[in-house]
Write a protein that holds these residues in place. Structure first.
Motif, short mmCIF file in Angstrom:
data_model
loop_
_atom_site.label_atom_id
_atom_site.label_comp_id
_atom_site.label_asym_id
_atom_site.label_seq_id
_atom_site.Cartn_x
_atom_site.Cartn_y
_atom_site.Cartn_z
N ASN A 259 2.57 1.82 -3.30
CA ASN A 259 1.65 2.39 -4.27
C ASN A 259 1.48 3.89 -4.04
O ASN A 259 1.45 4.68 -4.98
CB ASN A 259 0.31 1.67 -4.16
N LEU A 260 1.41 4.27 -2.76
CA LEU A 260 1.30 5.70 -2.44
C LEU A 260 2.54 6.45 -2.89
O LEU A 260 2.46 7.59 -3.34
CB LEU A 260 1.17 5.87 -0.92
N TYR B 61 -0.57 14.65 0.60
CA TYR B 61 -1.00 14.81 -0.79
C TYR B 61 -2.22 15.72 -0.87
O TYR B 61 -2.31 16.59 -1.73
CB TYR B 61 -1.37 13.45 -1.41
N GLU C 158 -1.16 10.47 2.92
CA GLU C 158 -2.40 10.84 2.25
C GLU C 158 -2.77 12.28 2.57
O GLU C 158 -3.18 13.05 1.70
CB GLU C 158 -3.54 9.90 2.67
N GLU D 74 0.84 -1.21 0.00
CA GLU D 74 0.00 0.00 0.00
C GLU D 74 0.87 1.26 0.00
O GLU D 74 0.64 2.21 -0.76
CB GLU D 74 -0.89 -0.04 1.23
N ASP E 229 3.36 8.72 -6.16
CA ASP E 229 3.03 10.14 -6.32
C ASP E 229 3.86 11.03 -5.41
O ASP E 229 3.55 12.20 -5.24
CB ASP E 229 1.55 10.37 -6.03
#
Lengths: 258, 86
Positions: free
Chosen positions: B21-22, B71, B68, B18, B25
Motif C-alpha cells: 500500500n505504501l 515520503y 514513511e 502494508e 506512492d
C-alpha cells in the motif's frame, strides 16, 4: 473547561508532486491528474489527532470532525483524514469545476461551526492550489474569535481555556495566547503527519460521512473574481559562457552592470 | 508448509500488504516498487525458525518506517522550497 470539539476543514488539491499544466483555453490548469489532501490540511488533521492522543487539552477531545466542500471525489480526501484519526466527516458537495472563493468557504464554515458547536477550528494556512491564505482569517473575523495563524507549536494550559501558540513570522517566531474558542492555522513545521495504516483505512470506511449541499447552509457559489487568463511562467533563460576576462567585461558592459 | 507458526504467517502477510500500500506512492512508481518488494520477501521465504522470522518482520517494519520518513521528507523539502524560498 469544556471538552474540545475540533473542526478540521480539508481541501482536495492537485498532488504536490504533480507539475500543473495550463489548459489549452488558458482558463485554468488540467485537473485530470493525481489529487490528494492539501499538505497543510494534513498537518491540521495530525495536530488535532495528536491533541487527543497526548491528552494535552485539559478537558479532553470530544470530537474531531473533518469537512470538505468539493466535487464527489473529495470524499476520498475525507476518508484519508478519517483514516488518520478523525471521527466523522461532512461532505458539502459542489459540482465538478465549481470552485468556492475563500469568503464563501469562510461563510460556509461559520454556519458549520455554529451547527456543530465546535470550539476549535484548525485549518491549513493555505491550499497549495489557490494559495489564497485567507480562509482561516476570514472565518475568525466572521465568528469574532481570536486567531493564531501559521502555528508551529500549539500548547494547552493545564487548567482553563487558554491556548499558547507559537507562530512563524518573518525572521523568527512569535508566541501568542488566547482563550477558546479560537481559530488556528497550521504552518509546515507544526508536526509530521502520519501515514494512514491499512487497518485504519478499513476502519475509516465505516466512520460516518454526512452529505450536505451548499443550499443547506444558504451559500451560493457565486464568484466575485473572474479568472481572465492563466499562463505558465516564462521558461528560464539559460546562462552563457565567456572565453576570457575581456569577454566577461564586455558582456557585463553590454548588460549595463559596469 | 508444516512447521510455520500461523500467527507469524499472518503478521508477514499484513506487513507485506502494508508495504504494498505504501508503494503506491513510491517516487519511482509502483511498477518499480512491487517486484523489488516481492523479491525481498521471497528471499526470506525459506525461513523456518520463529526467531528468525520475527527478525525479518522487524526489518520489514523498519523499512516501512524508512519509507514513511522518505515520503515525509520529500514533501517537506518540496514545500519548504516553494513557500520559504530556501
Amino acid at each position: 473547561m469544556s471538552a474540545l470539539r475540533i473542526l478540521v476543514p480539508v481541501k482536495r488539491v492537485i498532488d504536490y508532486a504533480v507539475k500543473p499544466r495550463v489548459n489549452k483555453a488558458q482558463t485554468g490548469v488540467e485537473t485530470n491528474v493525481k489529487h490528494s489532501m492539501n499538505p497543510f490540511d494534513e498537518l491540521s488533521v495530525e495536530e488535532s489527532v495528536r491533541i487527543r492522543e497526548k491528552k494535552s487539552a485539559p478537558g479532553g477531545v470530544e470530537d474531531i470532525c473533518v469537512i470538505s466542500a468539493g466535487p464527489p471525489k473529495a470524499q476520498d480526501t475525507l476518508r484519508t483524514a478519517m483514516a488518520m484519526g478523525a471521527d466523522r466527516a461532512i461532505h458539502v458537495e459542489t459540482k465538478e469545476g465549481e470552485d468556492l472563493e475563500p469568503l464563501s468557504v469562510a461563510k460556509l464554515l461559520k454556519s458549520v461551526v455554529e451547527q456543530q458547536k465546535s470550539n476549535l477550528v484548525i485549518l491549513g494556512k493555505q491550499s497549495i492550489d489557490d494559495d489564497a491564505n485567507q480562509t482561516g482569517q476570514m472565518l475568525a473575523g466572521l465568528l469574532g474569535w481570536p486567531q493564531a495563524t501559521q502555528a508551529s507549536k500549539v500548547m494547552f494550559e493545564k487548567e482553563g481555556d487558554a491556548v499558547t501558540v507559537t507562530r512563524e513570522v518573518d525572521g523568527g517566531s512569535e508566541t501568542v495566547r488566547a482563550k477558546l474558542p479560537m481559530v488556528i492555522t497550521t504552518d509546515l513545521r507544526l508536526n509530521e503527519p502520519r501515514y494512514a495504516s491499512l487497518p485504519n483505512i478499513m476502519k475509516a470506511k465505516k466512520k460516518p460521512l454526512e452529505k450536505k449541499k451548499l443550499e443547506d447552509f444558504g451559500i451560493t457559489a457565486e464568484r466575485r473574481l473572474k479568472i481572465v487568463k492563466v499562463t505558465e511562467p516564462p521558461p528560464r533563460q539559460g546562462g552563457g559562457k565567456v572565453d576570457d576576462v575581456d569577454g566577461l567585461v564586455s558582456k557585463l558592459k553590454e548588460l549595463g552592470a559596469l | 508448509m508444516s512447521a510455520v507458526n500461523p500467527a507469524l504467517r499472518k503478521e508477514v502477510i499484513s506487513i507485506y500488504k502494508e508495504l504494498l500500500n505504501l508503494g503506491k506512492d513510491y517516487p519511482q512508481g509502483y511498477d518499480y516498487f512491487r517486484p523489488r518488494l516481492h523479491r525481498a520477501f521471497m528471499s526470506n521465504a525459506h525461513l523456518k525458525d520463529d526467531d528468525e522470522i520475527r527478525k525479518a518482520i522487524a526489518r520489514a517494519d523498519f523499512v516501512r518506517k524508512e519509507i514513511e520518513a522518505l515520503y515525509y521528507l520529500k514533501r517537506y523539502r518540496t514545500l519548504r522550497k516553494r513557500y520559504d524560498g530556501l
